[in-house]
Motif scaffolding. Structure first.
Motif, PDB file in Angstrom:
ATOM      1  N   MET A   1       0.833  -1.198   0.000  1.00 21.73           N
ATOM      2  CA  MET A   1       0.000   0.000   0.000  1.00 21.73           C
ATOM      3  C   MET A   1       0.866   1.245   0.000  1.00 21.73           C
ATOM      4  SD  MET A   1      -2.949  -0.911  -0.202  1.00 21.73           S
ATOM      5  CE  MET A   1      -2.395  -2.438  -0.922  1.00 21.73           C
ATOM      6  N   ALA A   2       0.428   2.279  -0.702  1.00 20.30           N
ATOM      7  CA  ALA A   2       1.146   3.552  -0.717  1.00 20.30           C
ATOM      8  C   ALA A   2       0.314   4.598   0.007  1.00 20.30           C
ATOM      9  CB  ALA A   2       1.394   3.996  -2.155  1.00 20.30           C
ATOM     10  N   VAL A   3       0.964   5.356   0.869  1.00 18.98           N
ATOM     11  CA  VAL A   3       0.308   6.457   1.552  1.00 18.98           C
ATOM     12  C   VAL A   3       1.125   7.715   1.289  1.00 18.98           C
ATOM     13  CG1 VAL A   3      -0.414   7.419   3.769  1.00 18.98           C
ATOM     14  CG2 VAL A   3      -0.614   4.950   3.372  1.00 18.98           C
ATOM     15  N   ALA A   4       0.492   8.738   0.747  1.00 14.98           N
ATOM     16  CA  ALA A   4       1.169  10.010   0.493  1.00 14.98           C
ATOM     17  C   ALA A   4       0.815  10.972   1.605  1.00 14.98           C
ATOM     18  CB  ALA A   4       0.741  10.584  -0.858  1.00 14.98           C
ATOM     19  N   GLY A   5       1.826  11.380   2.383  1.00 15.57           N
ATOM     20  CA  GLY A   5       1.585  12.319   3.465  1.00 15.57           C
ATOM     21  C   GLY A   5       1.732  11.664   4.820  1.00 15.57           C
ATOM     22  N   ALA A   6       2.703  12.147   5.595  1.00 17.41           N
ATOM     23  CA  ALA A   6       2.927  11.592   6.932  1.00 17.41           C
ATOM     24  C   ALA A   6       2.451  12.552   8.006  1.00 17.41           C
ATOM     25  CB  ALA A   6       4.407  11.247   7.113  1.00 17.41           C
ATOM     26  N   GLY A   7       1.315  13.192   7.739  1.00 16.18           N
ATOM     27  CA  GLY A   7       0.617  13.904   8.805  1.00 16.18           C
ATOM     28  C   GLY A   7      -0.207  12.899   9.591  1.00 16.18           C
ATOM     29  N   LEU A   8      -1.042  13.419  10.461  1.00 16.53           N
ATOM     30  CA  LEU A   8      -1.819  12.542  11.328  1.00 16.53           C
ATOM     31  C   LEU A   8      -2.705  11.597  10.505  1.00 16.53           C
ATOM     32  CD1 LEU A   8      -2.086  12.124  14.338  1.00 16.53           C
ATOM     33  CD2 LEU A   8      -3.652  14.070  14.427  1.00 16.53           C
ATOM     34  N   ALA A   9      -3.341  12.110   9.474  1.00 19.83           N
ATOM     35  CA  ALA A   9      -4.257  11.291   8.675  1.00 19.83           C
ATOM     36  C   ALA A   9      -3.521  10.143   7.997  1.00 19.83           C
ATOM     37  CB  ALA A   9      -4.959  12.158   7.628  1.00 19.83           C
ATOM     38  N   GLY A  10      -2.413  10.441   7.352  1.00 22.15           N
ATOM     39  CA  GLY A  10      -1.663   9.415   6.634  1.00 22.15           C
ATOM     40  C   GLY A  10      -1.094   8.371   7.569  1.00 22.15           C
ATOM     41  N   LEU A  11      -0.591   8.817   8.711  1.00 21.06           N
ATOM     42  CA  LEU A  11       0.017   7.868   9.652  1.00 21.06           C
ATOM     43  C   LEU A  11      -1.035   6.998  10.332  1.00 21.06           C
ATOM     44  CD1 LEU A  11       2.786  10.219  11.076  1.00 21.06           C
ATOM     45  CD2 LEU A  11       3.138   8.191   9.625  1.00 21.06           C
ATOM     46  N   VAL A  12      -2.191   7.578  10.625  1.00 19.00           N
ATOM     47  CA  VAL A  12      -3.289   6.772  11.184  1.00 19.00           C
ATOM     48  C   VAL A  12      -3.742   5.726  10.162  1.00 19.00           C
ATOM     49  CG1 VAL A  12      -5.745   6.870  11.809  1.00 19.00           C
ATOM     50  CG2 VAL A  12      -4.113   8.428  12.898  1.00 19.00           C
ATOM     51  N   ALA A  13      -3.836   6.150   8.895  1.00 22.70           N
ATOM     52  CA  ALA A  13      -4.214   5.199   7.846  1.00 22.70           C
ATOM     53  C   ALA A  13      -3.185   4.081   7.763  1.00 22.70           C
ATOM     54  CB  ALA A  13      -4.333   5.930   6.496  1.00 22.70           C
ATOM     55  N   ALA A  14      -1.906   4.455   7.800  1.00 21.51           N
ATOM     56  CA  ALA A  14      -0.842   3.448   7.695  1.00 21.51           C
ATOM     57  C   ALA A  14      -0.929   2.457   8.852  1.00 21.51           C
ATOM     58  CB  ALA A  14       0.528   4.135   7.666  1.00 21.51           C
ATOM     59  N   ARG A  15      -1.197   2.963  10.038  1.00 22.07           N
ATOM     60  CA  ARG A  15      -1.320   2.060  11.186  1.00 22.07           C
ATOM     61  C   ARG A  15      -2.464   1.071  10.995  1.00 22.07           C
ATOM     62  NH1 ARG A  15      -2.582   2.984  17.560  1.00 22.07           N
ATOM     63  NH2 ARG A  15      -4.550   3.720  16.729  1.00 22.07           N
ATOM     64  N   ALA A  16      -3.581   1.574  10.523  1.00 21.12           N
ATOM     65  CA  ALA A  16      -4.732   0.686  10.303  1.00 21.12           C
ATOM     66  C   ALA A  16      -4.417  -0.355   9.228  1.00 21.12           C
ATOM     67  CB  ALA A  16      -5.958   1.518   9.904  1.00 21.12           C
ATOM     68  N   LEU A  17      -3.692   0.040   8.211  1.00 30.08           N
ATOM     69  CA  LEU A  17      -3.330  -0.912   7.153  1.00 30.08           C
ATOM     70  C   LEU A  17      -2.399  -1.988   7.702  1.00 30.08           C
ATOM     71  CD1 LEU A  17      -2.711   1.593   4.174  1.00 30.08           C
ATOM     72  CD2 LEU A  17      -4.697   0.089   4.499  1.00 30.08           C
ATOM     73  N   ARG A  18      -1.432  -1.574   8.516  1.00 27.98           N
ATOM     74  CA  ARG A  18      -0.522  -2.558   9.122  1.00 27.98           C
ATOM     75  C   ARG A  18      -1.273  -3.555   9.994  1.00 27.98           C
ATOM     76  NH1 ARG A  18       5.081  -2.303   9.310  1.00 27.98           N
ATOM     77  NH2 ARG A  18       5.192  -3.275  11.372  1.00 27.98           N
TER      78      ARG A  18
END
Lengths: 433, 433
Positions: A1-18
């Motif tokens: 998965m690719a996430v563009a943006g390491a603000g709160l939204a992107g990092l929360v999304a990344a955590r959920a994906l993990r």
């Protein structure tokens, strides 16, 4: 998965994906995580240069802070607020009446779909200024202009009436938006709000966060998505774009975005904010019964708060310059800006306030990887035309970011919710395909 | 010298620079010159897909056409216009009264500085819709909405009242904006309006025009400017950026643009236009006393013209879909779009009109190197905040393009004037340095 943006939204999304067993690669333009939250270190301590407050009903944010072990503390607010507004109490009272009227109108809006309200077309065809003009005498207008710039970082004339109503609906009430105790400014984070993103980033896989990597191109292929950043290309099945619309517009899309989505990116204009932090040996204003808060109806600074650390080991005042005040302030040379801001602090909090040990200005409109704070606002016509595609995926591309949340839009709570929502979309899509 | 953009503005600027003994290198994103003018060849002939009209007081455009040997001819307008608007004559009369009122307000504006008018703040704080709402009954509103979308390719709710006034002032009068005979639609160019740019490009030095070279970065150095395009870097003493603001925003600037200039690029939103050309064996409607013009207050098509070639060797109707009509039309599949447009032509011009030999649609919002036509419009707050920097050079970077002209803004005449003005700035700056 690719996430563009390491603000709160992107990092929360990344955590959920993990957590769902996927491997998110996060690419970020800046050399740091946290987006519009940012803790800056100065000799006298650390200052909150960006988003910093949490309040009641911001449940997803509270849950996240709890899980990450980031404690909160009450914003210092004991004592008198310095208020300097033409018209005094009668103007204030009239302004409150108008806010109550707006809250009632806002209650008609479906929270997830402001464009579907019975009066949406009518309310989206006028500016907030227009609505106020016939209802507020100049003094009450002044109070409401102060509130407007404090909440939106934009002028009443820039905002669609429907946007103002959607914002109130999204937060829940006017009080929730504007109050310290009982409202969105009630609590702060120990160590600063950026700490949430710092800890989220630690939870990513080794090598899965790429800083200094602005995304330039998002290309959809039959089998996936290629996200081209400056230094690398991420190939993934789906991508989450977790940047503000104004930055989403700077990415090249192949195939191109549908016209409506492209226009949304351009028309959701970020507010103008300069945030100024002043540090002192101690929060001396407290000794005089002042709480460090100021509300006034003229620039360059209209609102301040006591921003001292929880142990009050030193004093801190944070001053906001917003909307046209910020635009005017930005045009002055640095020395004159500082002088103009400190003149205000000195006038309301005494001579000592004009002589801080540290003076830190953050002009968010000048940050190339933000381009304005707090968030995106729609002018007339925006919600009814582009609202319906705010969260609509474009093929394999999903959208996150505080602007895309129906609840606490443009707040940290909205960012967290948007990241969770976008990750859920991706997980559901993969499950089904 | 570097010139970004080979539309009319950029090419006129380049010609002026060459005449001053300088060597302009022109870089253009597209594979053709002409920008928002574009002649497209189809089996049945050539169609004007973009800007095409010239009218009285457009003196610099007329002079340019004369010098380049591009002849003009009168737009065919003899015969009856088909009019279908609710409210009929009374609504039309009321709409005319309101337009006269607007023209009188517009006369208060300094043409070069709409933001400096006595009522600028008040007029820029409201939408055109707001102003109309209290003055026009629904039927008269419908007429004015049709006029608004025809002139601005945007809805009354998207436009600042001050923008509407600035436009009238910039053109000279309402009649000059709206009329065929005696107005901006009076004449057409033999061979199409793009021919002006084609001939201007021939006057450049060999190898001085670089097509397929979108500009990515404009870097100012102590001694000059570096313009990075996809395939080449142009080093020059000064640069002229002759692209619409919405595209100026896609260029990276080093040093970054001042906040006000950057916001201007984002806030000047291009209109939404789909232009449809239909070709026929002959202009058969003329036989029935019709002039091929239609005005109606509902979409998907609100305005048509007879667009046949000067010798009427074949027939051509051009249909405009604008503002929300264009946005709605764009969402339909191609076959349904065609059906919806031809249904309108058939209804007003007879069955034959619904069966063209060629059908050519140009959706300008979907053109990545245009992103909307006719030109940039300001919503509320735009003129008073960003108007003052519309033509202000940024160091060694100068701005051209139809949006930057105080006279016939957003028209070909404005493009020509802007190119001449920007070249004069550069020449003056070099003379002085």
């Amino acid at each position: 998965m690719a996430v563009a943006g390491a603000g709160l939204a992107g990092l929360v999304a990344a955590r959920a994906l993990r957590r769902a067993g996927l491997r998110p690669l996060v690419v970020e333009a800046r050399d740091r995580v946290g987006g519009r939250t940012w803790t800056r270190s100065v000799p006298g301590g650390a200052v909150e240069a960006g988003g910093q407050f949490a309040g009641p009903t911001q449940d997803r944010l509270a849950a996240l802070a709890g899980e990450l072990g980031v404690a909160t503390f009450a914003t210092h607010h004991a004592g008198r607020t310095r208020i300097d507004m033409a018209g005094g109490r009668p103007a204030y009272k009239r302004a409150k009446q108008l806010l109550a009227e707006l809250e009632e109108m806002a209650s008609e809006l479906p929270r997830d779909a402001p464009w579907a309200a019975a009066h949406a077309a009518e309310w989206d065809a006028q500016t907030f200024h227009d609505w106020l003009r016939d209802r507020a005498e100049p003094d009450a207008y002044g109070v409401l202009r102060m509130v407007t710039t404090a909440v939106f970082a934009a002028e009443p004339a820039e905002l669609s009436l429907l946007h103002v109503l959607a914002y109130i609906r999204s937060a829940g009430s006017v009080d929730l938006l504007t109050e310290v105790a009982g409202g969105a400014q009630e609590r702060r984070f120990v160590g600063g709000a950026q700490e949430l993103s710092v800890r989220l980033a630690r939870g990513l896989g080794a090598g899965d966060l790429h800083l200094r990597s602005p995304v330039r191109r998002v290309r959809q292929t039959p089998g996936g998505v290629e996200v081209d950043a400056r230094n690398l290309t991420v190939r993934a099945r789906r991508a989450i774009i977790a940047v503000p619309p104004v930055l989403g517009d700077r990415i090249e899309y192949d195939p191109p975005l549908p016209a409506g989505r492209a226009e949304l990116h351009r028309r959701m204009a970020p507010g103008a904010t300069i945030k100024i932090s002043c540090l002192y040996g101690a929060p001396f204003w407290r000794d005089e019964g002042l709480n460090g808060s100021l509300m006034r109806d003229r620039g360059p600074v209209t609102v301040t708060f006591d921003n001292s650390p929880p142990d009050a080991a030193h004093g801190a005042l944070v001053a906001f310059s917003q909307g046209d005040d910020a635009r005017a302030l930005a045009r002055l040379p640095a020395g004159e800006r500082r002088k103009a801001v400190l003149e205000v602090l000195g006038r309301y909090f005494g001579e000592r306030a004009a002589r801080p040990s540290d003076y830190v200005e953050t002009d968010w409109t000048a940050e190339p990887w933000t381009r304005g704070c707090f968030g995106g606002n729609f002018g007339p016509g925006g919600w009814t035309r582009y609202g319906p595609v705010l969260r609509e995926p474009f093929g394999r591309v999903h959208w996150a970011g505080a602007e895309t949340s129906a609840v606490w839009m443009n707040y940290m709570e909205g960012a967290v919710r948007s990241g969770e929502r976008a990750a859920a979309e991706v997980i559901a899509a993969l499950g089904g395909s």
